[in-house]
Write a protein that holds these residues in place. Structure first.
Motif, mmCIF file in Angstrom:
data_model
loop_
_atom_site.group_PDB
_atom_site.id
_atom_site.type_symbol
_atom_site.label_atom_id
_atom_site.label_comp_id
_atom_site.label_asym_id
_atom_site.label_seq_id
_atom_site.Cartn_x
_atom_site.Cartn_y
_atom_site.Cartn_z
ATOM 1 N N UNK A 179 0.691 -1.136 0.052
ATOM 2 C CA UNK A 179 -0.131 -0.149 0.150
ATOM 3 C C UNK A 179 0.902 1.065 0.132
ATOM 4 N N UNK A 180 1.772 1.295 0.848
ATOM 5 C CA UNK A 180 2.772 2.319 0.939
ATOM 6 C C UNK A 180 3.567 2.809 -0.432
ATOM 7 N N UNK A 181 3.806 1.675 -0.918
ATOM 8 C CA UNK A 181 4.687 1.607 -2.436
ATOM 9 C C UNK A 181 3.677 2.532 -3.502
ATOM 10 N N UNK A 182 2.501 2.666 -3.208
ATOM 11 C CA UNK A 182 1.593 3.211 -4.300
ATOM 12 C C UNK A 182 1.661 4.714 -3.995
ATOM 13 N N UNK A 183 2.154 5.159 -2.939
ATOM 14 C CA UNK A 183 2.259 6.658 -2.685
ATOM 15 C C UNK A 183 3.509 7.120 -3.547
ATOM 16 N N UNK A 184 3.202 8.371 -4.204
ATOM 17 C CA UNK A 184 4.329 8.876 -4.907
ATOM 18 C C UNK A 184 4.882 10.094 -4.049
ATOM 19 N N UNK A 185 6.203 9.857 -3.644
ATOM 20 C CA UNK A 185 6.851 10.911 -2.819
ATOM 21 C C UNK A 185 8.269 10.524 -3.025
ATOM 22 N N UNK A 186 9.156 11.445 -3.589
ATOM 23 C CA UNK A 186 8.775 12.721 -4.323
ATOM 24 C C UNK A 186 7.856 12.405 -5.433
ATOM 25 N N UNK A 187 6.969 13.216 -5.497
ATOM 26 C CA UNK A 187 6.030 13.151 -6.648
ATOM 27 C C UNK A 187 6.304 14.253 -7.835
ATOM 28 N N UNK A 188 5.774 13.966 -9.060
ATOM 29 C CA UNK A 188 6.177 14.540 -10.271
ATOM 30 C C UNK A 188 7.066 13.967 -10.985
ATOM 31 N N UNK A 189 7.169 14.262 -12.209
ATOM 32 C CA UNK A 189 8.097 13.585 -13.345
ATOM 33 C C UNK A 189 9.413 13.648 -13.050
ATOM 34 N N UNK A 190 10.283 12.903 -12.886
ATOM 35 C CA UNK A 190 11.819 13.301 -12.798
ATOM 36 C C UNK A 190 12.382 13.997 -13.805
ATOM 37 N N UNK A 191 12.061 13.954 -15.007
ATOM 38 C CA UNK A 191 12.614 14.547 -16.091
ATOM 39 C C UNK A 191 12.562 16.170 -16.202
ATOM 40 N N UNK A 192 11.343 16.520 -15.359
ATOM 41 C CA UNK A 192 11.165 17.908 -15.528
ATOM 42 C C UNK A 192 11.834 18.264 -14.107
ATOM 43 N N UNK A 193 13.008 18.978 -14.261
ATOM 44 C CA UNK A 193 14.121 19.647 -13.424
ATOM 45 C C UNK A 193 13.587 20.930 -12.786
ATOM 46 N N UNK A 194 14.199 21.401 -11.728
ATOM 47 C CA UNK A 194 13.920 22.818 -11.254
ATOM 48 C C UNK A 194 12.964 22.611 -10.099
ATOM 49 N N UNK A 195 13.292 23.877 -9.145
ATOM 50 C CA UNK A 195 12.707 23.938 -7.779
ATOM 51 C C UNK A 195 11.744 25.075 -7.413
ATOM 52 N N UNK A 196 11.677 25.927 -8.712
ATOM 53 C CA UNK A 196 10.719 27.026 -8.737
ATOM 54 C C UNK A 196 9.425 26.558 -8.395
ATOM 55 N N UNK A 197 8.448 26.971 -7.854
ATOM 56 C CA UNK A 197 6.774 26.398 -7.526
ATOM 57 C C UNK A 197 6.383 26.016 -8.967
ATOM 58 N N UNK A 198 6.345 26.957 -9.846
ATOM 59 C CA UNK A 198 6.137 26.708 -11.228
ATOM 60 C C UNK A 198 6.464 25.240 -11.870
ATOM 61 N N UNK A 199 7.878 25.181 -11.772
ATOM 62 C CA UNK A 199 8.603 23.931 -12.348
ATOM 63 C C UNK A 199 8.018 22.854 -11.521
ATOM 64 N N UNK A 200 8.164 22.822 -10.473
ATOM 65 C CA UNK A 200 7.335 21.509 -9.343
ATOM 66 C C UNK A 200 6.075 21.366 -9.880
#
Length: 276
Positions: A218-239
Motif C-alpha cells: 500500500x505504501x508503495x503506491x504513494x508517490x513521494x517525491x511526486x512529479x516527473x523526474x525528467x522535469x527539473x527545477x525547484x521553482x513552484x511553477x517547475x514543480x
C-alpha cells in the motif's frame, strides 16, 4: 425530475451519464418509441418501462460509465425470448454517453506550489477541490471549475471524494501531511496519491506508517517525491508542471487500460455478428 432537467443538472455538476432511448418497438412493449431514461453511476431518472429490460439497460449503461466509453450503442432486446417479460415484443435501445470522463482531484494546500499547480489542473478535463484550513492563503481569483474548500479539519474532506480520485498533499505542516497520508492510504481506493517532499521525508513517513500497521504494498503506491523526474527545477511553477505531468500520465494510462478491459466485457453482451 424529467430526463431533460436531469441532463441539465448533471452537466452543470460535471457528472457523466448515459441517455437511453427507445428508438424502435415491435409488438407489445412496456413503453413507446421515444421514451427516455438517464442513468448515472448510482441514480436513474425517468423510465423505459421497468422490469428486466430496464435492469439490463441500466447494467449496460453503467458498464459504459465504468469503462468511460464515449461511443453510442444500439442494442436490440427480445422481451419474451431473452428477458422473460410477458409483453413479448421487441425493442431497440440507443445508448448515448453524456459528459466527458473527468478525473476527480483533491489538492490539499494553498501554498506557493498549490497556487502554481491548481490553474494547470483546472485547464485539464478534471474536477478540482482545493482544500486548506487557511482562508487567507487562497488567491483572490479562483480558477473556473475549481471548488475552494476552507475547513479547519481538512482530513474530513477525504471521505467526500469518490472512489478512483486523485489526491495531492502539499500542506504547510508535516504532521498534517502524515495524518492525511494515513487517511488516504486507509481508503485504498485512490487512482493516484502524491505527497510533496524529498526521499528523506518518504523514509520517515514509511517508518511511522509501518508502526501504524500499513503494509509495504500500500505504501508503495504513494508517490513521494511526486512529479516527473525528467522535469527539473525547484521553482513552484517547475514543480507544478512536473506534478501535473505525472497526473496526466497516470490518467491517460488508467483511461486506456479501463477502456480496453471494458470493450472486452461489453463485447460479451453483443450478438456475435456485431463483435467484429
Amino acid at each position: 425530475m424529467s430526463w431533460i432537467s436531469a441532463l441539465a443538472e448533471l452537466q452543470q455538476q460535471g457528472q457523466a451519464c448515459v441517455l437511453v432511448t427507445i428508438i424502435e418497438e415491435r409488438g407489445s412493449t412496456p413503453r413507446n418509441a421515444g421514451s427516455k431514461m438517464v442513468v448515472t453511476a448510482d441514480r436513474i431518472f425517468e423510465t423505459i418501462g421497468g422490469g428486466h429490460l430496464e435492469y439490463k439497460a441500466m447494467e449496460l449503461a453503467r458498464e459504459m460509465l465504468a469503462t468511460r466509453c464515449q461511443d453510442t450503442r444500439l442494442e436490440r432486446f427480445s422481451l419474451g425470448a431473452s428477458l422473460g417479460q410477458c409483453c413479448g415484443g421487441a425493442t431497440v435501445l440507443l445508448f448515448e454517453p453524456m459528459g466527458q470522463p473527468q478525473a476527480q482531484i483533491a489538492v490539499f494546500g494553498a501554498g506557493h506550489v498549490g497556487r502554481a499547480l491548481v490553474p494547470l489542473l483546472a485547464s485539464l478535463p478534471c474536477k478540482v477541490r482545493w482544500i486548506d484550513s487557511r482562508e487567507n492563503e487562497f488567491p483572490e481569483q479562483i480558477p473556473a471549475g475549481v471548488d475552494k474548500v476552507v475547513n479547519e479539519d481538512v482530513i474530513d474532506e477525504i471521505e467526500q471524494m469518490p472512489a478512483g480520485s486523485y489526491f495531492i498533499v502539499m500542506t504547510h505542516n508535516h504532521q498534517l501531511d502524515l495524518e492525511l497520508t494515513a487517511a488516504i492510504l486507509k481508503r485504498g481506493d485512490f487512482a493516484y496519491y502524491g505527497l510533496i517532499g524529498s526521499q528523506t521525508k518518504r523514509v520517515k513517513f514509511e517508518h511511522r506508517l509501518r508502526e501504524r500497521g500499513f503494509d509495504e504494498a500500500l505504501m508503495a503506491r504513494m508517490r513521494c517525491p511526486m512529479g516527473l523526474a525528467e522535469v527539473k527545477g525547484k521553482l513552484p511553477v517547475e514543480i507544478a508542471v512536473s506534478i501535473a505531468g505525472e497526473v496526466i500520465a497516470t490518467y491517460n494510462a488508467h483511461f486506456g487500460s479501463e477502456t480496453k478491459k471494458g470493450e472486452s466485457r461489453v463485447a460479451k453482451l453483443l450478438p456475435a455478428s456485431r463483435r467484429s
